[in-house]
Every structure is written in structure tokens, then in C-alpha cells.
Design an enzyme around this catalytic site. Structure first.
Site, PDB file in Angstrom:
ATOM      1  N   GLY A 279       0.828  -1.194   0.000  1.00 60.94           N
ATOM      2  CA  GLY A 279       0.000   0.000   0.000  1.00 60.94           C
ATOM      3  C   GLY A 279       0.861   1.241   0.000  1.00 60.94           C
ATOM      4  CD  GLU A 281       2.608   6.471   3.193  1.00 61.70           C
ATOM      5  OE1 GLU A 281       2.571   5.383   2.587  1.00 61.70           O
ATOM      6  OE2 GLU A 281       3.654   6.913   3.712  1.00 61.70           O
ATOM      7  CG  HIS A 305       0.727   0.398   7.455  1.00 64.01           C
ATOM      8  ND1 HIS A 305       1.708   0.162   8.388  1.00 64.01           N
ATOM      9  CD2 HIS A 305       1.306   1.149   6.488  1.00 64.01           C
ATOM     10  CE1 HIS A 305       2.837   0.744   7.996  1.00 64.01           C
ATOM     11  NE2 HIS A 305       2.613   1.349   6.837  1.00 64.01           N
ATOM     12  CD  GLU A 306      -0.237   1.868   3.298  1.00 58.45           C
ATOM     13  OE1 GLU A 306       0.265   3.005   3.430  1.00 58.45           O
ATOM     14  OE2 GLU A 306       0.445   0.820   3.288  1.00 58.45           O
ATOM     15  CG  HIS A 309       1.404   6.088   6.559  1.00 58.56           C
ATOM     16  ND1 HIS A 309       2.551   6.418   7.239  1.00 58.56           N
ATOM     17  CD2 HIS A 309       1.656   4.892   5.974  1.00 58.56           C
ATOM     18  CE1 HIS A 309       3.458   5.451   7.067  1.00 58.56           C
ATOM     19  NE2 HIS A 309       2.932   4.506   6.306  1.00 58.56           N
ATOM     20  CD  GLU A 328       6.253   3.410   6.585  1.00 57.27           C
ATOM     21  OE1 GLU A 328       5.348   2.727   7.115  1.00 57.27           O
ATOM     22  OE2 GLU A 328       6.087   4.042   5.516  1.00 57.27           O
ATOM     23  CG  ASP A 383      13.225   2.981  -3.687  1.00 54.48           C
ATOM     24  OD1 ASP A 383      12.542   3.579  -2.831  1.00 54.48           O
ATOM     25  OD2 ASP A 383      13.074   3.129  -4.913  1.00 54.48           O
ATOM     26  CE1 TYR A 391       6.517  -0.121   6.830  1.00 57.42           C
ATOM     27  CE2 TYR A 391       8.875  -0.114   6.419  1.00 57.42           C
ATOM     28  CZ  TYR A 391       7.579   0.150   5.995  1.00 57.42           C
ATOM     29  OH  TYR A 391       7.357   0.669   4.750  1.00 57.42           O
TER      30      TYR A 391
HETATM   31  N1  BES Z   1       4.897   4.175   2.685  1.00 59.24           N
HETATM   32  C1  BES Z   1       5.001   2.766   2.639  1.00 59.24           C
HETATM   33  C2  BES Z   1       5.445   2.238   1.309  1.00 59.24           C
HETATM   34  C3  BES Z   1       6.804   2.718   0.856  1.00 59.24           C
HETATM   35  C4  BES Z   1       7.857   2.830   1.742  1.00 59.24           C
HETATM   36  C5  BES Z   1       7.016   3.033  -0.464  1.00 59.24           C
HETATM   37  C6  BES Z   1       9.086   3.283   1.297  1.00 59.24           C
HETATM   38  C7  BES Z   1       8.241   3.474  -0.898  1.00 59.24           C
HETATM   39  C8  BES Z   1       9.281   3.611  -0.016  1.00 59.24           C
HETATM   40  C9  BES Z   1       3.681   2.103   3.004  1.00 59.24           C
HETATM   41  O1  BES Z   1       2.960   2.769   3.981  1.00 59.24           O
HETATM   42  C10 BES Z   1       4.003   0.752   3.557  1.00 59.24           C
HETATM   43  O2  BES Z   1       4.666   0.685   4.553  1.00 59.24           O
HETATM   44  N2  BES Z   1       3.539  -0.298   2.885  1.00 59.24           N
HETATM   45  C11 BES Z   1       3.759  -1.679   3.287  1.00 59.24           C
HETATM   46  C12 BES Z   1       2.535  -2.254   3.931  1.00 59.24           C
HETATM   47  C13 BES Z   1       2.453  -2.172   5.398  1.00 59.24           C
HETATM   48  C14 BES Z   1       1.233  -2.921   5.899  1.00 59.24           C
HETATM   49  C15 BES Z   1       3.685  -2.567   6.153  1.00 59.24           C
HETATM   50  C16 BES Z   1       4.002  -2.498   2.036  1.00 59.24           C
HETATM   51  O3  BES Z   1       3.830  -1.988   0.949  1.00 59.24           O
HETATM   52  O4  BES Z   1       4.329  -3.671   2.174  1.00 59.24           O
HETATM   53 ZN    ZN Z   2       3.822   2.637   5.879  1.00 57.33          ZN
END
Ligand code: BES
Ligand code: ZN
Length: 635
Positions: A279, A281, A305-306, A309, A328, A383, A391
Site C-alpha cells: 500500500g 498512503e 496501516h495506510e 499514515h 513507519e 529504496d 517499521y
Molecule cells: N509508505 C510505505 C510504502 C513505501 C515505503 C514506499 C518506502 C516506498 C518507499 C507504506 O505505507 C508501507 O509501509 N507499505 C507496506 C505495507 C504495510 C502494511 C507494512 C508495504 O507496501 O508492504
Molecule cells: Zn507505511
């Protein structure tokens, strides 16, 4: 003396600069700051580019410094400036050398009193923040689809701007698309807008660039509640609406805990399966993978989660990617509190226990510098620097504060933190100062039990770290042990009555029993090391038949099972593995599967054979990671 004062002054300036400097941006916001972005562009599916103009409204503290923007693979046609936002005159510009991670700086000298800068440009077909899908990659198979993914530093590949989370902007956009398609953005969307290929958007609250988002496709809308709804392709919309029907309850629960939802509507866009994340946010419009549509709402913690945010991240934002844990870690903590409020304590406890195990497993593989919450990412692609540490370690730190100071006090603290820093971007140091003043210094006896510096600046977990457990998981382990000891057949494991989280725990527990102990070369003690391949295959097959694992439509179960299948050379699951890798683009799933395959020579060959076919369907962000893992050189 004067010299000493001067030295002190220089040191102070240096310190301030170090705090404010974002090592992943060329921008100079302390001299020239962008306040508003106006985007006007055509979405050209045949060329796989966006083409148009971006107008930036700027604020200046220096009348001599140029405007420095971040760009990556943009084709800049011409630049204009204006002193009133009405009349524009041509301006000079230079594009600096391209850095592999950062892209290239765009330098625009500013005439006196200039307040607006307009850049005419187009993106490149390989833009890192865009994915262009052929009709075959969509559910409908008829129309193409495109979407953006700006976090962490990909906004610069589709908009020339100050691509640092320290700079917040409001934005307007006008987007032209093929007539039958709908454009949606992280802004005010009108679900009843006529499908005429010409769409206008407005985001009135200041947001960081990584939250600017756009998607275009054959989309439908379904309302989920008074201020919640879902967009998806027509073939997916009913399933999506059923799965996400608790969204409004989640918003209500979060408001009760942390204060009003400040963004107006909360909608969700369910994307095609190549979306590289679970996801994202994007404000007012969360982007989500279709792999959460399990049919039983078992994977909707991702929405919690989203949504969370909207407080932690979008309202109070990490100022640089070093401070990512502020986004996070807080969000995972909030996510579990929302889960608890909507689905009960048992469910939240299971998610926390799964999170802790994932973190511990990852800590076994990380270098010390990556185990630190205040991580140093200088010179690295953000990235690639992202792990479970921001997290789960971040969430554990907050849980430790909650447990030490008491839930009521900590809830009050968090709520006032969101109010205090609302619509600001802050550093770890700013958070720590606020924490000290509003919690630690007020309750010194409790504060003495929290090693804050160790949590933030040291590797690993402090000895006092909470260890979330789940009573339900203990029962799962009992059943698993009975089966592994041969006391009951797999068909008698009561997994049909279990939640997805319990089944996931079963799989991970069984895998840890099958796996030889990590001390390879040491004395073989556990029975696992004595398991030969025939035994392994028999156990895997028995479990598979009893729980229908290979054919599971639940993406988390399927992923865990396929990973185990590679680890145990369980060949009956291989066709499903191939199908999974060819149809899903979520990096969290596909990357570990390729990495696991690549551990043996035969596996590496199969990985490359599958990757060769799948690669064109994956998102640039997933491709960059997996290219490195598989040492892909373009065969
Ligand atoms: N903001 C993040 C996704 C992200 C982080 C995109 C860093 C690019 C760089 C998003 O909120 C997220 O953490 N997504 C997780 C899901 C969550 C339930 C842990 C994912 O995509 O797995
Ligand atoms: Zn996140």
C-alpha cells in the site's frame, strides 16, 4: 575571544545545516522554497510519457541564489519565469550531471522579484516513478493503465520539483487522458466527474512531494461510507468493496484515538497486481495492491496501516529519509491500535507477534548500521535501505513507551504530538526534544526505565524491548508439534477454524522445525537435520493436501508456502510458484522468492528463466532490486 565566538558561530551554522540537509535532494529550500505546484499535462499512452508543464510558486529568502530542482530522466524543453504569475518570460537553465541514485539537478537562475517558474518538459518511458501497463496486465484486458509511485525519491522522475520531504507544497493539476479513462490523484477527486478525458484536481493542504500521486485507467467508484470509498477496475470493484467494507469503522476508531481525520475524504484505489508495494498512503487516496483481496477481510491490516499514515507520516512527516522510522514505526504502532479497536486484542497480538519474528529474522542478516532507527542512508538508494527496522523496531519503541508510562498517558502524548506538529516535516531530533519535554521530564521515574538513546542510535534491540506474544499462537504450536511428532495426521490440525494469521504462524513454525539449525557445521542435534528429502517431501505433501496450500488464494499464505516449497524442494508447488511470479508484482513477495531460488545453481537457473518472462511486467522499483539480486545483465 572574537575568534572563538566566530568559531562557535561557524560550528552552529554547520550543525544547523547538517540537521536540515537532506542527502537525497539537490534542493536549497533555505534560500528558495517552492510553496505550490501547478501541473498541467497529457498522459500519452502510445509513447508512455507525460508531456506538459509544471509551474512552481516560490518563496525566496535569498535574492541571488538560483532555484535548484531535482529531476531524473526528464526532457526539459524550456523554462520561463514570472514576477506576477500572469506574464512569463523565457529563462535560462542548466541540467547538471546525472547521478545514478539522485538524478540530475536542474538549475534555474532567478531574475529579481521572480515568484513563479514554469518548466515545459516530458518524462521518459523508463521513468522510475511511473508504470505503464499494457491492457493484458489489467483485469479488463481492454485498456492500458498507468500509475505513479513517488516515495521515496521518484516524484522527480515525473515532476521537476524540490524532491525532499522537508518541503511541503499545495498542488493543482489538470490531466488530459484518453476519453474513456478516468484520472485520480492524491487530492480532491470527484467520483461523479464526467468521463471526458480532461480532469482537474486540487490539494489544499501542504504535503511533501513523495505524496503526489496520479493513476489513470478504466476505473469505477463504490461508496463505502459517508466519507470513504473505493476505486478499482469494473471487474474488481465488487470484490474490493466487500473486502474493504470496514474502512469507515477504521477511520472512526482512529479519530477516537488520535483526533480528527483532517483530509476530508478517505478513498482507496485498488491497482492491478503489478503495483510494487502493499500500500501507499497517498493523501485522500490510498493506493493498494489487489493481493489484499483475500475474500475474508483477513489482510485489511494493510488499510489500517495506510490510514494511520494520515496522522503519522502525512500530517507529521519525516523531514529526511534518515527519519523514516518516524513515519513507519509510528504507523505500525497505530495500525495495531486500530486493529485492536476494530477486530479485538487477540488479532492485534497476533500481528505484533508475527512482526517481532520477522524483525528478529531480519536482524540476523543485517549489518549493524542498518539496525539503527536513525539510519545513515547517505550515498545509498533509500529504496534499498528500507527494512523491518524502521517499521517493527520503531513500533516496539513506542510500545515500550506505552507500557512504561501507561496507555492513557501515552495516548494523550501522541495525540498532542500530532496536533503540535500538524502539517510539518520534522527530524528525529525534534521528536526527541518533544518527547523529553512532554513525557520523559514529567515522569522521571518511568523515564529512567527507557534507554531512549539506545533505542534510537544503537543496533539491535535493547534488553528491555517488549516481546509481544499471542496465546492463540501457543495453541497453534501445540498442534504443529503433535503433528511433527507423528501423534496426529495433518488432517486433524484444526486449521480450517483458524485465522489467516494463525495459519501463517503454523507455516513459519513448521518451516523452523524442518530447517537445519543455523549453526551449520555444528553438532547435528535437532531431528530436522536428519530429515532426508523423501521425508521432507512427504511432510510437505501431507500438509499441502490437508490445508490446500498450493491452491490457496490468500496471497500471504501462498507466499509463505511457496517460500517453504523452495526451501524444501517441494516440486508439486513449482507450477504455482511460476504462476505466482508471473502474475504478482508486489516486491515484498517476489523478491524473497527469487532470492531463495538463487541460493542453489538449479534454482538460479529457474529464477532467471521465470524472471526473463516476468521482468517486462514488473515495476521499475521491483526491477531495480531484483536485477541486483539475480545479477541480471539483460539476457
Ligand atoms: N509508505 C510505505 C510504502 C513505501 C515505503 C514506499 C518506502 C516506498 C518507499 C507504506 O505505507 C508501507 O509501509 N507499505 C507496506 C505495507 C504495510 C502494511 C507494512 C508495504 O507496501 O508492504
Ligand atoms: Zn507505511
Amino acid at each position: 575571544m572574537r575568534q572563538m565566538v566566530y568559531c562557535f558561530f561557524v560550528l552552529m551554522m554547520f550543525a544547523i545545516n547538517v540537521v536540515a540537509q537532506d542527502s537525497h535532494s539537490y534542493a536549497n529550500p533555505s534560500a528558495v522554497r517552492v510553496r505550490h505546484v501547478d501541473l498541467d499535462c497529457d498522459v500519452l499512452f502510445d509513447q508512455k510519457i507525460l508531456k506538459g508543464a509544471t509551474t512552481l510558486t516560490i518563496e525566496r529568502t535569498s535574492q541571488t541564489e538560483p532555484l535548484l530542482l531535482d529531476t531524473r530522466d526528464l526532457k526539459i524543453e524550456r523554462v520561463e519565469t514570472s514576477v506576477d504569475g500572469l506574464k512569463y518570460t523565457p529563462a535560462t537553465f542548466t541540467v547538471g550531471t546525472n547521478d545514478k541514485i539522485l538524478g540530475a539537478p536542474l538549475t534555474i537562475p532567478l531574475p529579481a522579484r521572480a515568484t513563479h517558474v514554469r518548466i515545459h518538459y516530458s518524462t521518459s518511458p523508463g521513468a522510475s516513478g511511473l508504470q505503464w501497463l499494457d491492457p493484458a496486465q489489467t483485469a479488463g484486458k481492454k485498456d492500458p493503465f498507468m500509475f505513479t509511485q513517488s516515495q521515496a525519491i521518484h516524484a522527480r522522475s515525473w515532476i521537476p520539483l524540490q524532491d525532499t520531504p522537508a518541503v511541503r507544497v499545495t498542488y493543482n493539476a489538470r490531466i488530459r487522458t484518453p476519453r474513456n479513462l478516468l484520472a485520480v490523484m492524491s487530492a480532491e477527486n470527484d467520483a461523479r466527474t464526467p468521463l471526458d478525458g480532461d480532469y482537474s484536481f486540487r490539494m489544499r493542504q501542504p504535503i511533501p512531494s513523495y505524496l503526489i500521486a496520479l493513476a489513470v485507467g478504466d476505473l469505477r467508484f463504490r461508496s463505502l461510507g459517508p466519507r470513504t470509498g473505493v476505486y478499482a477496475e469494473p471487474q474488481v470493484i465488487d470484490r474490493a468493496a466487500r473486502e474493504l467494507s470496514d474502512t469507515e469503522r477504521m477511520v472512526v476508531a482512529t479519530e477516537r484515538l488520535y483526533g480528527p481525520y483532517r483530509w476530508g475524504r478517505y478513498d482507496i484505489l485498488v491497482l492491478p497486481p503489478s503495483f510494487p508495494f502493499g500500500g501507499m498512503e497517498n493523501p485522500r487516496l490510498t493506493f493498494a495492491t489487489p493481493t489484499i483481496l483475500a475474500g475474508d477481510k483477513s489482510l485489511v491490516s494493510l488499510i489500517a496501516h495506510e490510514l494511520a499514515h494520515s496522522w503519522s507520516g502525512n500530517l507529521v512527516t519525516n523531514a529526511t529519509w534518515r527519519d523514516f522510522w518516524l513515519n513507519e514505526g509510528f504507523t505500525v504502532y497505530l495500525e495495531r491500535r486500530i486493529q485492536e479497536a476494530v477486530y479485538g486484542r487477540a488479532r492485534a497480538a497476533m500481528e505484533a507477534a508475527l512482526g517481532l519474528r520477522d524483525l528478529q529474522e531480519e536482524l540476523d542478516t543485517l549489518e549493524d548500521r542498518d539496525e539503527i532507527l536513525h539510519v545513515d542512508l547517505k550515498g545509498r538508494d533509500p529504496d534499498e535501505g528500507f527494512t523491518d527496522v524502521p517499521y517493527e523496531k520503531g513500533a516496539l519503541f513506542l510500545l515500550h513507551l506505552e507500557q512504561t508510562f501507561g496507555r492513557a498517558r501515552f495516548d494523550r502524548f501522541l495525540r498532542s504530538y500530532f496536533d503540535h506538529f500538524a502539517f510539518q516535516s520534522i527530524t528525529t531530533e525534534q521528536f526527541l526534544a518533544y518527547l523529553k519535554q512532554n513525557l520523559l521530564d514529567r515522569y522521571p521515574a518511568q523515564a529512567a526505565q527507557v534507554p531512549v538513546d539506545e533505542w534510537i542510535y544503537k543496533a539491535g534491540l535493547p534488553a528491555v524491548a517488549p516481546k509481544p506474544t499471542s496465546a492463540a499462537f501457543a495453541r497453534v504450536e501445540e498442534q504443529a508439534k503433535r503433528w511433527l511428532r507423528g501423534e496426529i495426521p495433518a488432517t486433524q490440525i484444526p486449521a480450517a477454524r483458524w485465522t489467516t494469521q494463525e495459519r501463517l504462524h503454523l507455516l513459519k513454525f513448521v518451516q523452523s522445525a524442518l530447517e537445519p539449525p543455523p549453526s551449520a557445521g555444528g553438532p547435528a542435534d535437532a531431528s530436522a537435520t536428519q530429515l532426508n528429502q523423501t521425508e521432507r517431501t512427504r511432510l510437505m505433501g501431507e500438509l499441502d493436501r490437508a490445508l490446500n496450500l498450493t491452491s490457496s488464494g490468500n496471497s500471504e499464505i501462498a507466499f509463505q508456502w511457496l517460500l517453504m516449497s523452495i526451501q524444501n524442494k517441494y516440486e508439486p508447488a513449482y507450477p504455482r510458484l511460476e504462476e505466482f511470479l508471473l502474475s504478482v508484482g508486489r516486491r515484498k513477495f517476489i523478491r524473497p522468492l527469487y532470492q531463495e531460488l538463487a541460493k542453489t545453481p538449479e534454482g538460479a537457473e529457474r529464477a532467471l528463466a521465470i524472471y526473463r518472462r516476468a521482468r517486462p511486467t514488473y515495476h521499475p522499483i521491483a526491477v531495480t532490486s531484483i536485477d541486483q539480486d539475480l545479477k541480471w545483465s539483460g539476457q
